[in-house]
Design a protein around this motif. Structure first.
Motif, PDB file in Angstrom:
ATOM      1  N   UNK A  60       0.862  -1.181   0.000  1.00  0.00           N
ATOM      2  CA  UNK A  60       0.000   0.000   0.000  1.00  0.00           C
ATOM      3  C   UNK A  60       0.894   1.226   0.000  1.00  0.00           C
ATOM      4  N   UNK A  61       0.693   2.097  -0.985  1.00  0.00           N
ATOM      5  CA  UNK A  61       1.444   3.348  -1.095  1.00  0.00           C
ATOM      6  C   UNK A  61       0.486   4.482  -0.761  1.00  0.00           C
ATOM      7  N   UNK A  62       0.865   5.310   0.195  1.00  0.00           N
ATOM      8  CA  UNK A  62       0.025   6.451   0.551  1.00  0.00           C
ATOM      9  C   UNK A  62       0.790   7.741   0.274  1.00  0.00           C
ATOM     10  N   UNK A  63       0.042   8.769  -0.032  1.00  0.00           N
ATOM     11  CA  UNK A  63       0.649  10.072  -0.285  1.00  0.00           C
ATOM     12  C   UNK A  63      -0.339  10.983  -0.972  1.00  0.00           C
ATOM     13  N   UNK A  64      -0.045  12.247  -0.953  1.00  0.00           N
ATOM     14  CA  UNK A  64      -0.926  13.237  -1.565  1.00  0.00           C
ATOM     15  C   UNK A  64      -0.976  13.042  -3.078  1.00  0.00           C
ATOM     16  N   UNK A  65      -2.013  13.606  -3.684  1.00  0.00           N
ATOM     17  CA  UNK A  65      -2.138  13.534  -5.142  1.00  0.00           C
ATOM     18  C   UNK A  65      -0.944  14.212  -5.798  1.00  0.00           C
ATOM     19  N   UNK A  66      -0.444  13.597  -6.863  1.00  0.00           N
ATOM     20  CA  UNK A  66       0.658  14.185  -7.613  1.00  0.00           C
ATOM     21  C   UNK A  66       2.031  13.924  -7.042  1.00  0.00           C
ATOM     22  N   UNK A  67       2.148  13.012  -6.069  1.00  0.00           N
ATOM     23  CA  UNK A  67       3.456  12.761  -5.460  1.00  0.00           C
ATOM     24  C   UNK A  67       4.195  11.590  -6.093  1.00  0.00           C
ATOM     25  N   UNK A  68       3.618  10.955  -7.100  1.00  0.00           N
ATOM     26  CA  UNK A  68       4.327   9.902  -7.822  1.00  0.00           C
ATOM     27  C   UNK A  68       4.069   8.495  -7.318  1.00  0.00           C
ATOM     28  N   UNK A  69       2.867   8.240  -6.818  1.00  0.00           N
ATOM     29  CA  UNK A  69       2.554   6.899  -6.316  1.00  0.00           C
ATOM     30  C   UNK A  69       2.632   5.849  -7.429  1.00  0.00           C
ATOM     31  N   UNK A  70       2.127   6.170  -8.617  1.00  0.00           N
ATOM     32  CA  UNK A  70       2.212   5.202  -9.713  1.00  0.00           C
ATOM     33  C   UNK A  70       3.650   5.026 -10.192  1.00  0.00           C
ATOM     34  N   UNK A  71       4.436   6.077 -10.137  1.00  0.00           N
ATOM     35  CA  UNK A  71       5.855   5.989 -10.475  1.00  0.00           C
ATOM     36  C   UNK A  71       6.550   4.974  -9.562  1.00  0.00           C
ATOM     37  N   UNK A  72       6.223   5.030  -8.271  1.00  0.00           N
ATOM     38  CA  UNK A  72       6.761   4.063  -7.321  1.00  0.00           C
ATOM     39  C   UNK A  72       6.255   2.657  -7.633  1.00  0.00           C
ATOM     40  N   UNK A 130       1.940 -11.200 -13.026  1.00  0.00           N
ATOM     41  CA  UNK A 130       2.511  -9.859 -12.974  1.00  0.00           C
ATOM     42  C   UNK A 130       1.988  -9.093 -11.768  1.00  0.00           C
ATOM     43  N   UNK A 131       1.709  -7.810 -11.995  1.00  0.00           N
ATOM     44  CA  UNK A 131       1.288  -6.906 -10.929  1.00  0.00           C
ATOM     45  C   UNK A 131       0.035  -6.162 -11.356  1.00  0.00           C
ATOM     46  N   UNK A 132      -0.908  -6.011 -10.424  1.00  0.00           N
ATOM     47  CA  UNK A 132      -2.053  -5.139 -10.655  1.00  0.00           C
ATOM     48  C   UNK A 132      -1.915  -3.970  -9.684  1.00  0.00           C
ATOM     49  N   UNK A 133      -2.014  -2.763 -10.220  1.00  0.00           N
ATOM     50  CA  UNK A 133      -1.900  -1.542  -9.430  1.00  0.00           C
ATOM     51  C   UNK A 133      -3.283  -0.926  -9.306  1.00  0.00           C
ATOM     52  N   UNK A 134      -3.797  -0.878  -8.086  1.00  0.00           N
ATOM     53  CA  UNK A 134      -5.120  -0.318  -7.823  1.00  0.00           C
ATOM     54  C   UNK A 134      -4.949   1.063  -7.204  1.00  0.00           C
ATOM     55  N   UNK A 135      -5.040   2.083  -8.050  1.00  0.00           N
ATOM     56  CA  UNK A 135      -4.882   3.466  -7.603  1.00  0.00           C
ATOM     57  C   UNK A 135      -6.196   3.962  -7.006  1.00  0.00           C
ATOM     58  N   UNK A 136      -6.102   4.799  -6.015  1.00  0.00           N
ATOM     59  CA  UNK A 136      -7.271   5.354  -5.307  1.00  0.00           C
ATOM     60  C   UNK A 136      -8.178   4.237  -4.783  1.00  0.00           C
TER      61      UNK A 136
END
Length: 189
Positions: A60-72, A130-136
């Motif tokens: 789980x990656x937490x952080x404000x919008x625009x901080x690069x969570x998908x980049x991580x 692989x990996x599934x990335x569930x944003x928000x």
């Protein structure tokens, strides 16, 4: 004129082509070199993330919008042993609630009005190995959170309208900009 070919060879070629197309559509483009900082605390965060990239843990990656969570998330995927497999990103906030389940888990032909002929694979099936990335992820409603938890526990999905259980081996990375502890207290997560 007759041409004879072993069916197995044709099937292998078709599977190879299909995999190539999936990999083009579902791939992570970013790596650790794309995350540049001079901040020592941020470097420590990168170090921790690199460590967890080498594990099979759900993240789980937490952080404000625009901080690069998908980049991580992409860097974690590309730093893992799953790097040559699909990276499937899905934003839980940018789609209507009644479509999310069919996108994540797929559906069988005739499952609902407008369902595609022959059905459709869900994102968990497409992310297999692989990996599934569930944003928000915090934007999912409670009912869907329960179904997602079942997938996390069992590594199995069932398409909407389907009877067959499908094994999935997708690593899950989720992200949110909301305070999940507060949402838990409010009964929303």
């Amino acid at each position: 004129l007759f041409t004879f070919r072993r069916f197995k060879n044709i099937e292998e070629s078709a599977n190879s082509l299909r995999k190539s197309l999936v990999n083009l559509e579902f791939s992570a483009k970013h790596t650790w070199k794309d995350i540049v900082t001079c901040d020592k605390n941020f470097e420590e965060i990168k170090k921790i993330a690199r460590h967890y990239a080498g594990t099979e843990n759900t993240i789980l990656i937490t952080g404000e919008s625009g901080t690069g969570k998908e980049l991580f998330a992409q860097s974690i995927h590309n730093g893992s042993k799953r790097k040559n497999e699909p990276f499937v990103a899905f934003n839980c906030a940018n789609i209507s609630e009644n479509l999310i389940e069919s996108e994540l888990f797929g559906y069988e032909e005739g499952a609902f009005t407008g369902a595609r002929r022959r059905g459709k694979k869900g994102l968990f099936e497409l992310a297999h190995k692989g990996t599934i990335f569930l944003d928000e992820i915090s934007e999912l409603n409670i009912d869907l959170q329960v179904k997602l938890l079942k997938v996390l526990e069992s590594l199995e999905v069932r398409r909407i309208g389907g009877e067959k259980i499908i094994q999935t081996n997708a690593r899950i990375i989720a992200a949110t900009n909301r305070n999940l502890r507060e949402l838990i207290k409010e009964g929303k997560f």
